[in-house]
Design a protein around this motif. Structure first.
Motif, PDB file in Angstrom:
ATOM      1  N   ILE A   4     -41.008 -18.949 -21.284  1.00  0.00           N
ATOM      2  CA  ILE A   4     -39.937 -18.894 -22.282  1.00  0.00           C
ATOM      3  C   ILE A   4     -38.584 -19.184 -21.634  1.00  0.00           C
ATOM      4  CG2 ILE A   4     -38.674 -17.375 -23.867  1.00  0.00           C
ATOM      5  CD1 ILE A   4     -41.292 -15.921 -24.413  1.00  0.00           C
ATOM      6  N   ILE A   5     -38.397 -18.652 -20.439  1.00  0.00           N
ATOM      7  CA  ILE A   5     -37.131 -18.882 -19.732  1.00  0.00           C
ATOM      8  C   ILE A   5     -36.953 -20.365 -19.424  1.00  0.00           C
ATOM      9  CG2 ILE A   5     -35.859 -18.439 -17.603  1.00  0.00           C
ATOM     10  CD1 ILE A   5     -37.085 -15.675 -17.533  1.00  0.00           C
ATOM     11  N   SER A   6     -38.017 -21.024 -18.980  1.00  0.00           N
ATOM     12  CA  SER A   6     -37.949 -22.456 -18.688  1.00  0.00           C
ATOM     13  C   SER A   6     -37.612 -23.244 -19.950  1.00  0.00           C
ATOM     14  CB  SER A   6     -39.278 -22.943 -18.100  1.00  0.00           C
ATOM     15  OG  SER A   6     -39.501 -22.372 -16.838  1.00  0.00           O
ATOM     16  N   ASP A   7     -38.149 -22.800 -21.060  1.00  0.00           N
ATOM     17  CA  ASP A   7     -37.861 -23.463 -22.334  1.00  0.00           C
ATOM     18  C   ASP A   7     -36.393 -23.312 -22.706  1.00  0.00           C
ATOM     19  OD1 ASP A   7     -38.874 -24.901 -24.684  1.00  0.00           O
ATOM     20  OD2 ASP A   7     -38.343 -23.080 -25.781  1.00  0.00           O
ATOM     21  N   GLN A   8     -35.818 -22.158 -22.398  1.00  0.00           N
ATOM     22  CA  GLN A   8     -34.401 -21.941 -22.660  1.00  0.00           C
ATOM     23  C   GLN A   8     -33.542 -22.852 -21.799  1.00  0.00           C
ATOM     24  OE1 GLN A   8     -34.255 -17.728 -21.896  1.00  0.00           O
ATOM     25  NE2 GLN A   8     -34.594 -17.185 -24.039  1.00  0.00           N
ATOM     26  N   PHE A   9     -33.964 -23.058 -20.569  1.00  0.00           N
ATOM     27  CA  PHE A   9     -33.232 -23.974 -19.689  1.00  0.00           C
ATOM     28  C   PHE A   9     -33.355 -25.414 -20.180  1.00  0.00           C
ATOM     29  CE2 PHE A   9     -33.043 -20.596 -16.465  1.00  0.00           C
ATOM     30  CZ  PHE A   9     -31.750 -20.791 -15.995  1.00  0.00           C
ATOM     31  N   ARG A  10     -34.472 -25.754 -20.785  1.00  0.00           N
ATOM     32  CA  ARG A  10     -34.626 -27.098 -21.338  1.00  0.00           C
ATOM     33  C   ARG A  10     -33.656 -27.311 -22.493  1.00  0.00           C
ATOM     34  NH1 ARG A  10     -40.088 -26.473 -19.629  1.00  0.00           N
ATOM     35  NH2 ARG A  10     -40.699 -25.277 -21.451  1.00  0.00           N
ATOM     36  N   THR A  11     -33.415 -26.256 -23.266  1.00  0.00           N
ATOM     37  CA  THR A  11     -32.445 -26.351 -24.358  1.00  0.00           C
ATOM     38  C   THR A  11     -31.041 -26.579 -23.809  1.00  0.00           C
ATOM     39  OG1 THR A  11     -33.756 -24.889 -25.772  1.00  0.00           O
ATOM     40  CG2 THR A  11     -31.424 -25.145 -26.329  1.00  0.00           C
ATOM     41  N   ILE A  12     -30.694 -25.824 -22.769  1.00  0.00           N
ATOM     42  CA  ILE A  12     -29.389 -25.992 -22.122  1.00  0.00           C
ATOM     43  C   ILE A  12     -29.280 -27.396 -21.537  1.00  0.00           C
ATOM     44  CG2 ILE A  12     -27.896 -25.197 -20.254  1.00  0.00           C
ATOM     45  CD1 ILE A  12     -29.233 -22.428 -20.571  1.00  0.00           C
ATOM     46  N   ARG A  13     -30.361 -27.838 -20.912  1.00  0.00           N
ATOM     47  CA  ARG A  13     -30.399 -29.180 -20.326  1.00  0.00           C
ATOM     48  C   ARG A  13     -30.138 -30.254 -21.374  1.00  0.00           C
ATOM     49  NH1 ARG A  13     -36.249 -30.680 -18.770  1.00  0.00           N
ATOM     50  NH2 ARG A  13     -36.363 -31.011 -21.013  1.00  0.00           N
ATOM     51  N   THR A  14     -30.760 -30.099 -22.525  1.00  0.00           N
ATOM     52  CA  THR A  14     -30.583 -31.070 -23.612  1.00  0.00           C
ATOM     53  C   THR A  14     -29.133 -31.125 -24.064  1.00  0.00           C
ATOM     54  OG1 THR A  14     -32.850 -30.727 -24.392  1.00  0.00           O
ATOM     55  CG2 THR A  14     -31.289 -31.698 -25.947  1.00  0.00           C
ATOM     56  N   ASN A  15     -28.513 -29.957 -24.192  1.00  0.00           N
ATOM     57  CA  ASN A  15     -27.113 -29.903 -24.626  1.00  0.00           C
ATOM     58  C   ASN A  15     -26.187 -30.566 -23.613  1.00  0.00           C
ATOM     59  OD1 ASN A  15     -27.850 -28.512 -26.933  1.00  0.00           O
ATOM     60  ND2 ASN A  15     -27.462 -26.495 -26.044  1.00  0.00           N
ATOM     61  N   ILE A  16     -26.440 -30.319 -22.341  1.00  0.00           N
ATOM     62  CA  ILE A  16     -25.599 -30.906 -21.306  1.00  0.00           C
ATOM     63  C   ILE A  16     -25.812 -32.412 -21.215  1.00  0.00           C
ATOM     64  CG2 ILE A  16     -25.158 -30.982 -18.822  1.00  0.00           C
ATOM     65  CD1 ILE A  16     -25.755 -28.030 -18.707  1.00  0.00           C
ATOM     66  N   LYS A  17     -27.059 -32.853 -21.366  1.00  0.00           N
ATOM     67  CA  LYS A  17     -27.338 -34.284 -21.319  1.00  0.00           C
ATOM     68  C   LYS A  17     -26.683 -35.010 -22.490  1.00  0.00           C
ATOM     69  CE  LYS A  17     -30.965 -36.220 -19.937  1.00  0.00           C
ATOM     70  NZ  LYS A  17     -32.336 -36.759 -19.776  1.00  0.00           N
TER      71      LYS A  17
END
Length: 219
Positions: free
Chosen positions: A25-38
């Motif tokens: 779940i934590i990795s998935d949250q980082f993917r969301t942050i990653r998407t926003n930054i990208k």
């Protein structure tokens, strides 16, 4: 030897959850942050992001490291730079040498190619803090640092800079102004609201672009 390796693996696993447990779940949250930054990177041509926090112990460096891994997993070329010259930690998280790094480039004792670390995690490169210096603010505020930041913009898809706390470090304010955006990491249980507000004011005074806030549940 086996015991040392096992200990190192456990440390890496604990800190780099996006690498050791990509389906969590934590990795998935980082993917969301990653998407926003990208999205910011592609739409507004932002590539260099400084990550800081109001105080110490808020999980800033661990957050930056996991975010860098998450971005690299998308096959993007990522550079993670440790500018916390007083208390560096990125080399410990990734279990790499800090004998040569950023300060050695800035004091012209080493080249970028000599100082960079290839992690083997996608296209993630790391530039550790390097040799100890007596005046971090002066070293990070010189022209060589400005040229380095301009150079890596063209060489990498994204550059993440792990910096000291914004409230106590002059060098963080200098660097924030030179980056395309700033990400503020706060801890839900540790960060005092007044400090978070003060951090935002300092970033505004330094004419830095605060692009987002990451709320940590743990330090």
């Amino acid at each position: 030897m086996l015991n040392k390796r096992s200990k190192a693996d456990s440390v890496k696993k604990r800190h780099l959850i996006t690498h050791s447990s990509a389906d969590s779940i934590i990795s998935d949250q980082f993917r969301t942050i990653r998407t926003n930054i990208k999205f910011l990177s592609e739409e507004k041509r932002k590539r260099t992001f400084l990550v800081t926090s109001p105080g110490i112990g808020e999980g800033k460096s661990t957050t930056t490291a996991n975010l860098a891994v998450s971005v690299a997993q998308q096959k993007d070329k990522v550079l993670l730079v440790d500018t916390n010259l007083r208390e560096p930690i990125i080399h410990r998280i990734f279990k790499i040498s800090n004998e040569v790094g950023l300060t050695d480039i800035l004091t012209e004792k080493a080249t970028f190619d000599e100082a960079i670390h290839k992690t083997g995690i996608g296209k993630l490169d790391i530039l550790t803090s390097g040799s100890a210096v007596s005046s971090p603010a002066e070293v990070l505020g010189n022209e060589i640092m400005a040229k380095l930041l301009n150079g890596v913009k063209t060489a990498y898809d994204m550059v993440l800079i792990d910096s000291p706390t914004i409230l106590k470090s002059t060098e963080t304010r200098l660097l924030a102004n030179q980056c395309d955006g700033v990400i503020l990491v706060v801890n839900r249980g540790k960060t005092i609201l007044e400090k978070a507000v003060e951090a935002r004011k300092i970033l505004k005074l330094s004419r830095s672009d605060l692009v987002g806030v990451i709320i940590n549940e743990k330090g």
